[in-house]
Design a protein around this motif. Structure first.
Motif, PDB file in Angstrom:
ATOM      1  N   LEU B  59       0.818  -1.209   0.000  1.00 33.01           N
ATOM      2  CA  LEU B  59       0.000   0.000   0.000  1.00 33.01           C
ATOM      3  C   LEU B  59       0.849   1.256   0.000  1.00 33.01           C
ATOM      4  O   LEU B  59       0.545   2.216  -0.697  1.00 33.01           O
ATOM      5  CB  LEU B  59      -0.885   0.022   1.250  1.00 33.01           C
ATOM      6  CG  LEU B  59      -1.936  -1.062   1.314  1.00 33.01           C
ATOM      7  CD1 LEU B  59      -2.563  -1.071   2.682  1.00 33.01           C
ATOM      8  CD2 LEU B  59      -2.977  -0.825   0.246  1.00 33.01           C
ATOM      9  N   GLN B 103      -8.671   9.677  -2.977  1.00 30.02           N
ATOM     10  CA  GLN B 103      -8.424   8.593  -2.042  1.00 30.02           C
ATOM     11  C   GLN B 103      -9.464   8.566  -0.940  1.00 30.02           C
ATOM     12  O   GLN B 103      -9.755   7.526  -0.365  1.00 30.02           O
ATOM     13  CB  GLN B 103      -7.023   8.738  -1.458  1.00 30.02           C
ATOM     14  CG  GLN B 103      -5.980   8.483  -2.527  1.00 30.02           C
ATOM     15  CD  GLN B 103      -4.603   8.858  -2.064  1.00 30.02           C
ATOM     16  OE1 GLN B 103      -4.456   9.645  -1.145  1.00 30.02           O
ATOM     17  NE2 GLN B 103      -3.606   8.304  -2.698  1.00 30.02           N
ATOM     18  N   THR B 117      -8.904  -5.776  -0.060  1.00 26.97           N
ATOM     19  CA  THR B 117      -9.082  -4.572  -0.850  1.00 26.97           C
ATOM     20  C   THR B 117      -9.814  -3.508  -0.060  1.00 26.97           C
ATOM     21  O   THR B 117      -9.507  -2.323  -0.155  1.00 26.97           O
ATOM     22  CB  THR B 117      -9.855  -4.906  -2.128  1.00 26.97           C
ATOM     23  OG1 THR B 117      -9.167  -5.941  -2.800  1.00 26.97           O
ATOM     24  CG2 THR B 117      -9.931  -3.696  -3.022  1.00 26.97           C
ATOM     25  N   ALA B 120      -7.376  -2.058   1.991  1.00 24.72           N
ATOM     26  CA  ALA B 120      -6.504  -1.180   1.218  1.00 24.72           C
ATOM     27  C   ALA B 120      -7.137   0.188   1.043  1.00 24.72           C
ATOM     28  O   ALA B 120      -6.524   1.218   1.315  1.00 24.72           O
ATOM     29  CB  ALA B 120      -6.235  -1.793  -0.149  1.00 24.72           C
ATOM     30  N   TRP B 121      -8.402   0.192   0.624  1.00 22.51           N
ATOM     31  CA  TRP B 121      -9.026   1.484   0.368  1.00 22.51           C
ATOM     32  C   TRP B 121      -9.265   2.258   1.643  1.00 22.51           C
ATOM     33  O   TRP B 121      -9.120   3.465   1.673  1.00 22.51           O
ATOM     34  CB  TRP B 121     -10.318   1.305  -0.414  1.00 22.51           C
ATOM     35  CG  TRP B 121     -10.001   1.429  -1.843  1.00 22.51           C
ATOM     36  CD1 TRP B 121      -9.888   0.437  -2.767  1.00 22.51           C
ATOM     37  CD2 TRP B 121      -9.644   2.631  -2.536  1.00 22.51           C
ATOM     38  NE1 TRP B 121      -9.504   0.938  -3.955  1.00 22.51           N
ATOM     39  CE2 TRP B 121      -9.350   2.284  -3.863  1.00 22.51           C
ATOM     40  CE3 TRP B 121      -9.549   3.970  -2.166  1.00 22.51           C
ATOM     41  CZ2 TRP B 121      -8.981   3.220  -4.812  1.00 22.51           C
ATOM     42  CZ3 TRP B 121      -9.174   4.903  -3.112  1.00 22.51           C
ATOM     43  CH2 TRP B 121      -8.901   4.516  -4.415  1.00 22.51           C
ATOM     44  N   SER B 289      -4.703   0.694  -7.415  1.00 21.72           N
ATOM     45  CA  SER B 289      -5.420  -0.200  -6.493  1.00 21.72           C
ATOM     46  C   SER B 289      -6.190  -1.278  -7.246  1.00 21.72           C
ATOM     47  O   SER B 289      -6.218  -2.440  -6.842  1.00 21.72           O
ATOM     48  CB  SER B 289      -6.398   0.616  -5.645  1.00 21.72           C
ATOM     49  OG  SER B 289      -5.695   1.510  -4.830  1.00 21.72           O
TER      50      SER B 289
END
Lengths: 230, 366
Positions: B59, B103, B117, B120-121, B289
């Motif tokens: 990341l 983001q 995921t 991640a976000w 991403s």
């Protein structure tokens, strides 16, 4: 890179205990982080980086060293977080970790040959009184004074040095310092008085401050008020 | 008034505090969380596992944690003085702010995909939110408001900074001109409406503005121009920016539905048609991403190279370069980090780069 054992991670001072647990956002993030959730840790890191860096920057007087030790502080805290019981605020606990990391750094500077040589170089600034008399521009003068002060602080015992920095530079109150260092307010006051006297004496003896015939106040306090808060 | 012997000392200390505070304001380091986790892992690999380190490293390479909004997106740009320099600073800040807000948008994980995921976000959103809130960016950027994008309303909205929420509301309002609102249209109907717009998207104009400082200036001017044109010809043919925005929404809609291939296609189309517009930077940020989610590290590296070939000093370049260095094999890793330090002497990953390049024993570390 300097990595040390986590045995020196301080316990939460009793004064910071939260009698009525409040489930706030930070607490939730801490709980998630303790379970290994890296996104929660990342969030905490982002939120707390600035105050910890500022604290370490004041303690060390060196931006590069402060950046390195701030990273180390968070690394040690990351390892030790599962042992954090939440009896104090996370920020208070982290400041405690940071102080321990800085103390180790101070010891390392004194005990390592290379670092000791660097330390001696820095202390030589004390002998360059001409910079004060030349009175360069204000910004340069302030920077010079900072260099000199940190060189003086390196001559102090760590216990006096950290209290002096927390009170006279960071502007914390005696209560806050007591909480962070895990000592009594009375102890803080005594150390602060001694530290101020030592710093002043050193600056006078080196020619940076004019000697004064006036008798220092018994507590050595600045006229700025309790704990020298700004 | 009686003079205290400590007066001179207090005056001295005030100077020290002023000097330190000035430096803290102007030379704040850029935090690198991956570096922290690497240290923690080295200290106790059982408590901070290799998997956690890998997760953060993956990341960290695409998270631009900027020290301040006024920082140039390019480490190569020469400083400019005067009003023109200030104006360019504002434009750069707008581009960086836009990327951070992207983001913040918190695109949800594809249905059926793992939690990684989502992590991640949210990680991205969390880091960016703190940076954005801390910097207080976004105010006074009305001149480039047209560049701002709509963000999908979803569960991650709690991470959105107030400014981001305002932008989202404004952008949502504008989007209603082109497509049914989310509340009264099915995903399919929405996508169909957006695809109609896609069909109208023209090829990139040969004179399309660029995202470099000079290009950003042109873009800001164009954005201002477009807003005035829109005021007088609201019903006229949508501008390229509006169409790119629609493409952007299409990509997100597909991503939300789990159609990673379709989402990537839409982003690719946006990038192809958008030239060097700021929105292309946003699309690349999402693609990093998305590609990681779809194809893993190999796809990500390929995309980083593509991005760097096109924007060697773009907003994501620092992180893309660091990402490639972390994954470079053997001796190439050391060389890669050396070049990184040459090109990004104040980069977010410089602490790691310095350690790798100054310690022979650590050249094998990522």
């Amino acid at each position: 890179m300097r990595l040390h054992s986590t045995s020196s991670i301080p316990d939460a001072p009793a004064a910071e205990r939260e009698d009525a647990p409040v489930v706030d956002r930070t607490s939730l993030l801490v709980e998630r982080a303790k379970r290994g959730d890296m996104q929660a840790w990342a969030r905490l890191y982002q939120e707390l980086f600035d105050p910890i860096y500022r604290h370490v920057r004041y303690l060390t007087g060196d931006p590069a060293v402060a950046e390195d030790l701030t990273q180390e502080t968070f690394a040690k805290a990351l390892v030790a977080l599962p042992d954090f019981e939440g009896r104090s605020k996370l920020s208070t606990w982290l400041h405690g970790v940071a102080i321990n990391v800085v103390r180790r750094h101070w010891r390392w500077e004194r005990n390592t040959e290379t670092a000791h040589a660097r330390l001696e170089d820095r202390r030589r600034v004390l002998d360059d009184v001409s910079a004060e008399s030349e009175r360069p521009d204000r910004v340069a003068l302030q920077r010079k004074r900072a260099e000199v002060l940190y060189a003086v602080l390196e001559t102090l015992p760590d216990t006096l040095r950290e209290v002096f920095i927390l009170r006279d530079l960071e502007g914390l109150s005696e209560r806050e310092i007591a909480e962070r260092l895990g000592i009594t307010r009375g102890n803080v006051a005594v150390r602060a008085t001694r530290a101020r006297a030592r710093v002043r004496k050193e600056l006078v003896s080196r020619g940076w401050l004019e000697p004064s015939t006036a008798k220092p106040p018994s507590d050595g306090r600045s006229p700025r008020g309790e704990g020298g808060e700004r | 008034m009686t003079e205290s012997p400590y007066d001179a000392l207090d005056e001295w200390l005030e100077d020290v505090v002023a000097s330190t505070d000035r430096e803290l304001e102007t030379d704040r380091p850029r935090p690198d969380f991956a570096e922290v986790v690497a240290r923690a892992h080295a200290e106790d690999p059982r408590r901070v596992t290799a998997e956690q380190l890998e997760e953060v490293r993956a990341l960290a390479a695409v998270i631009p944690i900027q020290a301040r909004a006024s920082e140039s997106s390019s480490s190569h740009s020469a400083p400019l003085d005067g009003d023109f320099g200030e104006f360019l600073d504002d434009v750069r800040a707008a581009v960086n702010s836009d990327i951070r807000e992207r983001q913040l948008a918190g695109i949800p994980a594809a249905p059926g995909r793992g939690a990684s995921t989502r992590r991640a976000w949210r990680w991205l959103a969390a880091a960016a939110a703190v940076v954005l809130i801390g910097l207080g960016v976004g105010a006074g950027l009305g001149g480039v408001d047209g560049m701002m994008r709509a963000a999908p309303g979803d569960g991650d909205a709690k991470f959105q900074a107030p400014h981001a929420r305002v932008e989202v509301e404004q952008a949502e309002g504008r989007a209603e001109l082109r497509a049914p609102s989310r509340s009264d249209a099915s995903p399919r109907a929405r996508e169909e409406a957006l695809e109609e717009v896609l069909e109208e998207v023209p090829e990139e104009h040969p004179d399309a503005p660029v995202a470099t400082p000079e290009g950003a200036l042109e873009e800001a001017l164009e954005a201002t121009l477009e807003s005035s044109v829109k005021a007088t010809a609201e019903a006229s043919r949508p501008s390229l920016d509006e169409r790119l925005k629609a493409l952007d929404e299409l990509a997100q809609e597909r991503w939300r539905q789990g159609d990673l291939e379709g989402a990537e296609h839409a982003y690719r189309e946006l990038i192809r048609r958008g030239g060097r517009r700021a929105r292309v930077q946003l699309a690349y940020g999402d693609l990093f991403s998305l590609v990681r989610q779809a194809r893993g590290g190999a796809g990500e590296e390929e995309l980083w190279r593509e991005y760097l070939g096109r924007f060697p000093s773009g907003p994501h370049a620092d992180d893309a370069r660091a990402g490639l260095c972390r994954r470079a094999p053997g001796d190439a890793r050391l060389t890669c980090w050396e070049r990184y330090l040459d090109d990004f002497p104040r980069g977010a990953h410089r602490a790691h780069a310095v350690r790798v390049t100054t310690s022979p024993a650590s050249s094998s570390s990522p």
